[in-house]
Scaffold this active site. Structure first.
Site, PDB file in Angstrom:
ATOM      1  N   LYS A  41       0.817  -1.176   0.000  1.00  0.00           N
ATOM      2  CA  LYS A  41       0.000   0.000   0.000  1.00  0.00           C
ATOM      3  C   LYS A  41       0.864   1.244   0.000  1.00  0.00           C
ATOM      4  O   LYS A  41       0.447   2.311  -0.454  1.00  0.00           O
ATOM      5  CB  LYS A  41      -0.884   0.026   1.254  1.00  0.00           C
ATOM      6  CG  LYS A  41      -1.860  -1.105   1.356  1.00  0.00           C
ATOM      7  CD  LYS A  41      -2.622  -1.068   2.674  1.00  0.00           C
ATOM      8  CE  LYS A  41      -3.504  -2.282   2.805  1.00  0.00           C
ATOM      9  NZ  LYS A  41      -4.113  -2.364   4.128  1.00  0.00           N
ATOM     10  N   GLY A  42       2.059   1.125   0.522  1.00  0.00           N
ATOM     11  CA  GLY A  42       2.884   2.286   0.793  1.00  0.00           C
ATOM     12  C   GLY A  42       3.230   3.166  -0.383  1.00  0.00           C
ATOM     13  O   GLY A  42       3.315   4.381  -0.250  1.00  0.00           O
ATOM     14  N   GLU A  97       8.302   1.896  -5.477  1.00  0.00           N
ATOM     15  CA  GLU A  97       8.249   1.466  -4.084  1.00  0.00           C
ATOM     16  C   GLU A  97       8.379   2.680  -3.175  1.00  0.00           C
ATOM     17  O   GLU A  97       8.949   3.693  -3.570  1.00  0.00           O
ATOM     18  CB  GLU A  97       9.399   0.473  -3.841  1.00  0.00           C
ATOM     19  CG  GLU A  97       9.491  -0.109  -2.468  1.00  0.00           C
ATOM     20  CD  GLU A  97       8.298  -0.935  -2.035  1.00  0.00           C
ATOM     21  OE1 GLU A  97       7.224  -0.343  -1.805  1.00  0.00           O
ATOM     22  OE2 GLU A  97       8.438  -2.155  -1.900  1.00  0.00           O
ATOM     23  N   ASP A  98       7.842   2.564  -1.968  1.00  0.00           N
ATOM     24  CA  ASP A  98       7.961   3.668  -1.014  1.00  0.00           C
ATOM     25  C   ASP A  98       9.345   3.710  -0.382  1.00  0.00           C
ATOM     26  O   ASP A  98       9.944   4.760  -0.247  1.00  0.00           O
ATOM     27  CB  ASP A  98       6.865   3.611   0.055  1.00  0.00           C
ATOM     28  CG  ASP A  98       6.797   2.292   0.801  1.00  0.00           C
ATOM     29  OD1 ASP A  98       7.557   1.342   0.492  1.00  0.00           O
ATOM     30  OD2 ASP A  98       5.954   2.184   1.712  1.00  0.00           O
ATOM     31  N   ASP A 101      14.550  -1.108   2.127  1.00  0.00           N
ATOM     32  CA  ASP A 101      15.140  -1.291   3.450  1.00  0.00           C
ATOM     33  C   ASP A 101      16.159  -2.432   3.361  1.00  0.00           C
ATOM     34  O   ASP A 101      17.237  -2.248   2.816  1.00  0.00           O
ATOM     35  CB  ASP A 101      14.011  -1.583   4.446  1.00  0.00           C
ATOM     36  CG  ASP A 101      14.403  -1.426   5.898  1.00  0.00           C
ATOM     37  OD1 ASP A 101      15.580  -1.676   6.233  1.00  0.00           O
ATOM     38  OD2 ASP A 101      13.543  -1.074   6.707  1.00  0.00           O
ATOM     39  N   PHE A 150      12.741   4.767  11.945  1.00  0.00           N
ATOM     40  CA  PHE A 150      11.436   4.323  11.462  1.00  0.00           C
ATOM     41  C   PHE A 150      10.679   5.525  10.924  1.00  0.00           C
ATOM     42  O   PHE A 150      10.281   6.407  11.677  1.00  0.00           O
ATOM     43  CB  PHE A 150      10.625   3.597  12.535  1.00  0.00           C
ATOM     44  CG  PHE A 150       9.562   2.742  11.929  1.00  0.00           C
ATOM     45  CD1 PHE A 150       9.853   1.452  11.515  1.00  0.00           C
ATOM     46  CD2 PHE A 150       8.295   3.248  11.712  1.00  0.00           C
ATOM     47  CE1 PHE A 150       8.885   0.665  10.905  1.00  0.00           C
ATOM     48  CE2 PHE A 150       7.319   2.473  11.100  1.00  0.00           C
ATOM     49  CZ  PHE A 150       7.610   1.180  10.704  1.00  0.00           C
ATOM     50  N   VAL A 151      10.515   5.558   9.599  1.00  0.00           N
ATOM     51  CA  VAL A 151       9.914   6.705   8.929  1.00  0.00           C
ATOM     52  C   VAL A 151       8.468   6.418   8.537  1.00  0.00           C
ATOM     53  O   VAL A 151       8.107   5.285   8.231  1.00  0.00           O
ATOM     54  CB  VAL A 151      10.734   7.128   7.701  1.00  0.00           C
ATOM     55  CG1 VAL A 151      12.038   7.778   8.121  1.00  0.00           C
ATOM     56  CG2 VAL A 151      11.011   5.956   6.776  1.00  0.00           C
ATOM     57  N   ASP A 157       3.831   3.702   6.665  1.00  0.00           N
ATOM     58  CA  ASP A 157       2.974   3.603   7.842  1.00  0.00           C
ATOM     59  C   ASP A 157       3.693   2.986   9.033  1.00  0.00           C
ATOM     60  O   ASP A 157       4.761   2.380   8.907  1.00  0.00           O
ATOM     61  CB  ASP A 157       1.754   2.741   7.520  1.00  0.00           C
ATOM     62  CG  ASP A 157       2.095   1.263   7.411  1.00  0.00           C
ATOM     63  OD1 ASP A 157       1.595   0.473   8.229  1.00  0.00           O
ATOM     64  OD2 ASP A 157       2.873   0.879   6.510  1.00  0.00           O
ATOM     65  N   ARG A 163       0.038   7.075   7.046  1.00  0.00           N
ATOM     66  CA  ARG A 163       0.277   7.083   5.601  1.00  0.00           C
ATOM     67  C   ARG A 163      -0.078   8.435   4.978  1.00  0.00           C
ATOM     68  O   ARG A 163       0.513   8.849   4.000  1.00  0.00           O
ATOM     69  CB  ARG A 163      -0.559   6.013   4.901  1.00  0.00           C
ATOM     70  CG  ARG A 163      -0.126   4.600   5.151  1.00  0.00           C
ATOM     71  CD  ARG A 163      -0.920   3.648   4.265  1.00  0.00           C
ATOM     72  NE  ARG A 163      -0.798   2.276   4.700  1.00  0.00           N
ATOM     73  CZ  ARG A 163       0.217   1.475   4.400  1.00  0.00           C
ATOM     74  NH1 ARG A 163       1.215   1.918   3.670  1.00  0.00           N
ATOM     75  NH2 ARG A 163       0.240   0.238   4.840  1.00  0.00           N
TER      76      ARG A 163
END
Length: 175
Positions: A41-42, A97-98, A101, A150-151, A157, A163
């Site tokens: 969803k990101g 992609e958001d 990582d 953690f962003v 989210d 979001r």
């Protein structure tokens, strides 16, 4: 649970970077159609804004895969939740992609897509955390490199929250 959010990348900086990425992608794909594969969803916020700034023809499809669940650390298992609706055979695919990582999910996903016969596959991410990389992933277009925090915001989210923030923030939890 009350979470404190600190702005890391302001909305204007995000908007400016997406415009620059759109211009570069338009140049690189001149004379071609870009088939965006948005990773739900990101990436949906980023993919929509990026597509509006690409000047060559664009088609779009969606995939959902996860290795996070509702937490803040990867489970280590990649799960395809929603597959593509259309074939990508012969298409110029741009995976949007958001955040990249560890690379676990994307290395799996990119290999899966390459095996479906596209003309090309490239990766565009809004955020990249290279210091967390455990799996090799080549990122063709990067918005911002971010530290290991953690962003949230702009599609990212924490347990399905935040979001909708129009900027990139760092979340500090009470738990």
């Amino acid at each position: 649970m009350d979470d404190k959010i600190t702005v890391m990348i302001p909305e204007k900086d995000v908007d400016d970077k997406i415009r620059i990425l759109g211009e570069q992608i338009s140049k690189d794909y001149a004379g071609k159609t870009v088939h965006i594969v948005c990773i739900l969803k990101g990436a949906v916020f980023f993919a929509c804004e990026l597509a509006k700034r690409i000047t060559v023809p664009v088609t779009i499809d969606f995939m959902s895969c996860s290795s996070y669940g509702d937490g803040s650390t990867s489970s280590g298992v990649v799960k395809i939740v929603k597959d593509l609706d259309q074939s990508i055979e012969g298409k110029h695919v741009l995976v949007v992609e958001d955040i990249v990582d560890t690379g676990r999910t994307l290395s799996y996903l990119l290999e899966l897509l390459r095996n479906r016969g596209p003309e090309s596959v490239k990766l565009c991410t809004l955020l990249d955390k290279p210091e967390r990389r455990t799996h090799e992933v080549h990122v063709d277009y990067t918005g911002f490199e971010v530290p290991d925090e953690f962003v949230v915001g702009y599609g990212l989210d924490y347990a399905q929250k935040y979001r909708n923030l129009p900027y990139i923030g760092v979340v500090e939890t009470d738990d």
